[in-house]
Motif scaffolding. Structure first.
Motif, PDB file in Angstrom:
ATOM      1  N   THR A 162       0.821  -1.212   0.000  1.00  9.97           N
ATOM      2  CA  THR A 162       0.000   0.000   0.000  1.00  9.97           C
ATOM      3  C   THR A 162       0.854   1.261   0.000  1.00  9.97           C
ATOM      4  N   ASP A 163       0.247   2.361  -0.463  1.00 13.52           N
ATOM      5  CA  ASP A 163       0.822   3.695  -0.343  1.00 13.52           C
ATOM      6  C   ASP A 163       0.180   4.463   0.802  1.00 13.52           C
ATOM      7  N   ASN A 164      -0.898   3.898   1.334  1.00 10.85           N
ATOM      8  CA  ASN A 164      -1.684   4.566   2.371  1.00 10.85           C
ATOM      9  C   ASN A 164      -1.236   4.132   3.760  1.00 10.85           C
ATOM     10  N   ALA A 165      -1.876   4.709   4.768  1.00 16.93           N
ATOM     11  CA  ALA A 165      -1.611   4.289   6.137  1.00 16.93           C
ATOM     12  C   ALA A 165      -2.039   2.826   6.297  1.00 16.93           C
ATOM     13  N   ILE A 166      -1.315   2.083   7.129  1.00 16.40           N
ATOM     14  CA  ILE A 166      -1.634   0.672   7.342  1.00 16.40           C
ATOM     15  C   ILE A 166      -2.995   0.571   8.033  1.00 16.40           C
ATOM     16  N   THR A 167      -3.925  -0.143   7.411  1.00 13.67           N
ATOM     17  CA  THR A 167      -5.308  -0.187   7.900  1.00 13.67           C
ATOM     18  C   THR A 167      -5.445  -1.007   9.176  1.00 13.67           C
ATOM     19  N   TYR A 168      -4.867  -2.203   9.151  1.00 11.16           N
ATOM     20  CA  TYR A 168      -4.967  -3.097  10.313  1.00 11.16           C
ATOM     21  C   TYR A 168      -3.565  -3.534  10.739  1.00 11.16           C
ATOM     22  N   PRO A 169      -2.848  -2.655  11.461  1.00 12.32           N
ATOM     23  CA  PRO A 169      -1.454  -2.958  11.804  1.00 12.32           C
ATOM     24  C   PRO A 169      -1.289  -4.231  12.629  1.00 12.32           C
ATOM     25  N   LYS A 170      -2.297  -4.579  13.453  1.00  6.81           N
ATOM     26  CA  LYS A 170      -2.180  -5.772  14.297  1.00  6.81           C
ATOM     27  C   LYS A 170      -2.164  -7.054  13.471  1.00  6.81           C
ATOM     28  N   LEU A 171      -2.789  -7.015  12.297  1.00  7.17           N
ATOM     29  CA  LEU A 171      -2.810  -8.207  11.453  1.00  7.17           C
ATOM     30  C   LEU A 171      -1.476  -8.422  10.748  1.00  7.17           C
ATOM     31  N   GLY A 172      -0.724  -7.348  10.538  1.00 11.81           N
ATOM     32  CA  GLY A 172       0.586  -7.460   9.909  1.00 11.81           C
ATOM     33  C   GLY A 172       0.549  -7.915   8.467  1.00 11.81           C
ATOM     34  N   LEU A 173      -0.537  -7.601   7.750  1.00 11.29           N
ATOM     35  CA  LEU A 173      -0.690  -8.095   6.384  1.00 11.29           C
ATOM     36  C   LEU A 173      -0.255  -7.086   5.326  1.00 11.29           C
ATOM     37  N   GLU A 174      -0.111  -5.825   5.696  1.00  8.94           N
ATOM     38  CA  GLU A 174       0.215  -4.789   4.717  1.00  8.94           C
ATOM     39  C   GLU A 174       1.657  -4.291   4.902  1.00  8.94           C
ATOM     40  N   VAL A 175       2.317  -4.043   3.790  1.00  7.89           N
ATOM     41  CA  VAL A 175       3.657  -3.448   3.783  1.00  7.89           C
ATOM     42  C   VAL A 175       3.634  -2.296   2.780  1.00  7.89           C
ATOM     43  N   SER A 176       4.161  -1.152   3.174  1.00  8.66           N
ATOM     44  CA  SER A 176       4.177  -0.016   2.252  1.00  8.66           C
ATOM     45  C   SER A 176       5.206  -0.257   1.147  1.00  8.66           C
ATOM     46  N   TYR A 177       4.996   0.381   0.007  1.00 11.20           N
ATOM     47  CA  TYR A 177       5.916   0.216  -1.121  1.00 11.20           C
ATOM     48  C   TYR A 177       7.316   0.699  -0.762  1.00 11.20           C
ATOM     49  N   SER A 178       7.405   1.772  -0.009  1.00  9.91           N
ATOM     50  CA  SER A 178       8.732   2.297   0.344  1.00  9.91           C
ATOM     51  C   SER A 178       9.485   1.330   1.251  1.00  9.91           C
ATOM     52  N   VAL A 179       8.773   0.719   2.198  1.00 14.58           N
ATOM     53  CA  VAL A 179       9.400  -0.274   3.077  1.00 14.58           C
ATOM     54  C   VAL A 179       9.778  -1.516   2.277  1.00 14.58           C
ATOM     55  N   LEU A 180       8.896  -1.929   1.376  1.00 16.30           N
ATOM     56  CA  LEU A 180       9.186  -3.088   0.529  1.00 16.30           C
ATOM     57  C   LEU A 180      10.502  -2.902  -0.216  1.00 16.30           C
ATOM     58  N   GLU A 181      10.680  -1.729  -0.808  1.00 17.50           N
ATOM     59  CA  GLU A 181      11.913  -1.507  -1.573  1.00 17.50           C
ATOM     60  C   GLU A 181      13.143  -1.607  -0.678  1.00 17.50           C
ATOM     61  N   LYS A 182      13.075  -1.064   0.525  1.00 19.04           N
ATOM     62  CA  LYS A 182      14.214  -1.149   1.445  1.00 19.04           C
ATOM     63  C   LYS A 182      14.496  -2.601   1.826  1.00 19.04           C
ATOM     64  N   GLN A 183      13.429  -3.374   2.044  1.00 24.93           N
ATOM     65  CA  GLN A 183      13.609  -4.783   2.387  1.00 24.93           C
ATOM     66  C   GLN A 183      14.265  -5.550   1.242  1.00 24.93           C
ATOM     67  N   LEU A 184      13.793  -5.307   0.027  1.00 26.70           N
ATOM     68  CA  LEU A 184      14.330  -6.029  -1.128  1.00 26.70           C
ATOM     69  C   LEU A 184      15.777  -5.638  -1.408  1.00 26.70           C
ATOM     70  N   ALA A 185      16.118  -4.383  -1.175  1.00 24.89           N
ATOM     71  CA  ALA A 185      17.509  -3.942  -1.370  1.00 24.89           C
ATOM     72  C   ALA A 185      18.443  -4.709  -0.431  1.00 24.89           C
ATOM     73  N   ILE A 186      17.998  -4.912   0.807  1.00 21.35           N
ATOM     74  CA  ILE A 186      18.805  -5.657   1.782  1.00 21.35           C
ATOM     75  C   ILE A 186      18.887  -7.126   1.398  1.00 21.35           C
ATOM     76  N   PHE A 187      17.757  -7.711   0.973  1.00 22.07           N
ATOM     77  CA  PHE A 187      17.773  -9.112   0.518  1.00 22.07           C
ATOM     78  C   PHE A 187      18.761  -9.287  -0.634  1.00 22.07           C
ATOM     79  N   SER A 188      18.736  -8.357  -1.546  1.00 23.90           N
ATOM     80  CA  SER A 188      19.588  -8.435  -2.729  1.00 23.90           C
ATOM     81  C   SER A 188      21.070  -8.375  -2.363  1.00 23.90           C
ATOM     82  N   GLU A 189      21.385  -7.594  -1.352  1.00 26.22           N
ATOM     83  CA  GLU A 189      22.788  -7.401  -0.981  1.00 26.22           C
ATOM     84  C   GLU A 189      23.332  -8.528  -0.108  1.00 26.22           C
ATOM     85  N   PHE A 190      22.538  -8.993   0.840  1.00 28.76           N
ATOM     86  CA  PHE A 190      23.062  -9.900   1.862  1.00 28.76           C
ATOM     87  C   PHE A 190      22.568 -11.344   1.755  1.00 28.76           C
ATOM     88  N   PHE A 191      21.611 -11.610   0.875  1.00 31.59           N
ATOM     89  CA  PHE A 191      21.010 -12.941   0.790  1.00 31.59           C
ATOM     90  C   PHE A 191      20.965 -13.424  -0.658  1.00 31.59           C
TER      91      PHE A 191
END
Length: 299
Positions: free
Chosen positions: A13-42
Motif C-alpha cells: 500500500t501507499d496509504n496508512a496501514i489499515t490493520y497494523p495488528k494483522l501485519g498483512l500490509e507493507v508499504s511500497y517504500s518499506v518493501l523496496e528497502k527490504q528487497l535492497a537488503i535481501f539483494s545485498e546480503f542474501f
C-alpha cells in the motif's frame, strides 16, 4: 548453513496501514528497502527449483538462501512487481483461484459464496461436518441464477470479518500476464480461501482438485501449495494426505519454521514480512529469527 528461510507477504500500500495488528500490509517504500537488503546480503531463490535442489544435494550459496512468496493475489502486486524486477528477486504468488475467476463464472460465484462461510457460521455456531457437506452441495449444485440470488442476500463482505473477500484481487487474465515474467511463479492457495481442516471431504477435495486444474491451465506450478491462514489448526493429516494424492509435493504453512532437509515438505514454514525497514529486523527475519520466536510461544 544448508537451511532455507521462506518469507511471506500479503498486501502492499501507499496509504496508512489499515490493520497494523494483522501485519498483512507493507508499504511500497518499506518493501523496496527490504528487497535492497535481501539483494545485498542474501540469495533469493526460485521456490520450486530451490526445494528440488535442496532435497538432492548440498546448497553451496555464498549467501544465505531465502524463498519469497506473496499470498492472496491482491491487486497491489501489479505495482509492487516493479521492485522485485528492479532487484531481480524471484517470487511465488499463491493464488486463491476461485476468488480471481470472473464473478459471472459459476466457479467464481461459488468460490465467493463459499469464502463467506466463516462469516455465515462463526465459531460459536459451528456446523457439523455433515451440515457443512450439505451446505457445500447446495452451493456447488446451484444454477448461476441461484448463485446470484444467494450473493445478493449476503451483501458486500466487511473487511473486519473477511479481509480476503473484501480486497480487490487480480483477475485470471492479469495473473496470466504477470506469470509471463520469468521471476514470477504461480501456485495454488485453494479455491475459496477457507480453513481446510474444517471442511468435509467433498468440499476439501473440490478445493484441491479444482484449484490444481486452474493452475495447470495457467501453466503454473501445480505441485506447490499454500494453506489458507496456514496456522497449525488450519490443516491436518487428512488435508496433507489429500494434497499428496492430488499431486502436491510442497505445501507451505504460516508457522515460521526454518526449512531443513528433515522438514515435512507438506508443512513447510514461512515467516511473515511486516512493515519494518530496520536492517536488523530484516536480516533477522531472513536468517530465521521467527523460527525461535514461534518456539518460545509454542506456536
Amino acid at each position: 548453513g544448508n537451511n532455507l528461510v521462506a518469507l511471506d507477504y500479503h498486501y502492499f500500500t501507499d496509504n496508512a496501514i489499515t490493520y497494523p495488528k494483522l501485519g498483512l500490509e507493507v508499504s511500497y517504500s518499506v518493501l523496496e528497502k527490504q528487497l535492497a537488503i535481501f539483494s545485498e546480503f542474501f540469495e533469493p531463490l526460485e521456490t520450486d527449483f530451490a526445494l528440488r535442489t535442496f532435497i538432492k544435494k548440498k546448497i553451496n550459496n555464498s549467501k544465505p538462501g531465502i524463498l519469497i512468496s506473496i499470498d492472496d493475489a491482491d491487486k497491489s502486486i501489479t505495482y509492487a512487481l516493479k521492485y522485485f524486477i528492479k532487484y531481480q528477486i524471484p517470487i511465488t504468488l499463491f493464488i486463491p483461484v476461485g476468488l480471481c475467476i470472473d464473478e459471472n463464472n459459476e466457479d467464481g460465484k461459488r468460490s465467493r459464496i463459499l469464502c463467506r462461510y466463516r462469516e455465515l457460521f462463526p465459531s460459536s455456531e459451528r456446523l457439523t461436518l455433515n451440515d457443512k457437506s450439505k451446505f457445500f452441495d447446495r452451493i456447488i449444485n446451484s444454477s448461476l441464477q441461484q448463485l446470484y440470488e444467494y450473493e445478493l442476500k449476503l451483501g458486500s463482505p466487511k473487511k473486519e470479518n473477511n479481509i480476503t473477500a473484501s480486497r480487490e484481487l487480480l483477475s485470471l487474465k492479469e495473473i496470466e500476464e504477470i506469470s509471463k515474467n520469468p521471476l514470477v511463479t504461480i501456485a495454488s492457495h485453494s479455491m475459496s480461501h477457507n480453513s481446510l481442516a474444517e471442511l468435509p471431504d467433498n468440499w476439501l477435495k473440490w478445493e484441491i482438485k479444482k484449484s490444481t486444474e486452474y493452475i495447470k491451465d495457467l501453466k503454473g506450478k501445480y505441485d506447490l501449495f499454500a494453506y489458507p491462514f496456514g496456522h497449525k489448526q488450519s490443516y491436518n493429516l487428512k488435508v496433507k494426505k489429500l494434497l499428496h494424492e492430488g499431486g502436491i509435493k510442497y505445501a507451505f504453512s504460516t508457522s515460521s519454521k526454518i526449512i531443513e532437509k528433515k522438514s515435512d515438505f507438506l508443512s513447510l514454514g514461512r515467516a511473515p514480512m511486516l512493515n519494518f525497514d530496520n536492517k536488523d529486523y530484516i536480516c533477522g527475519s531472513a536468517c530465521g529469527a521467527f523460527h525461535y520466536w514461534d518456539k518460545i510461544l509454542q506456536r
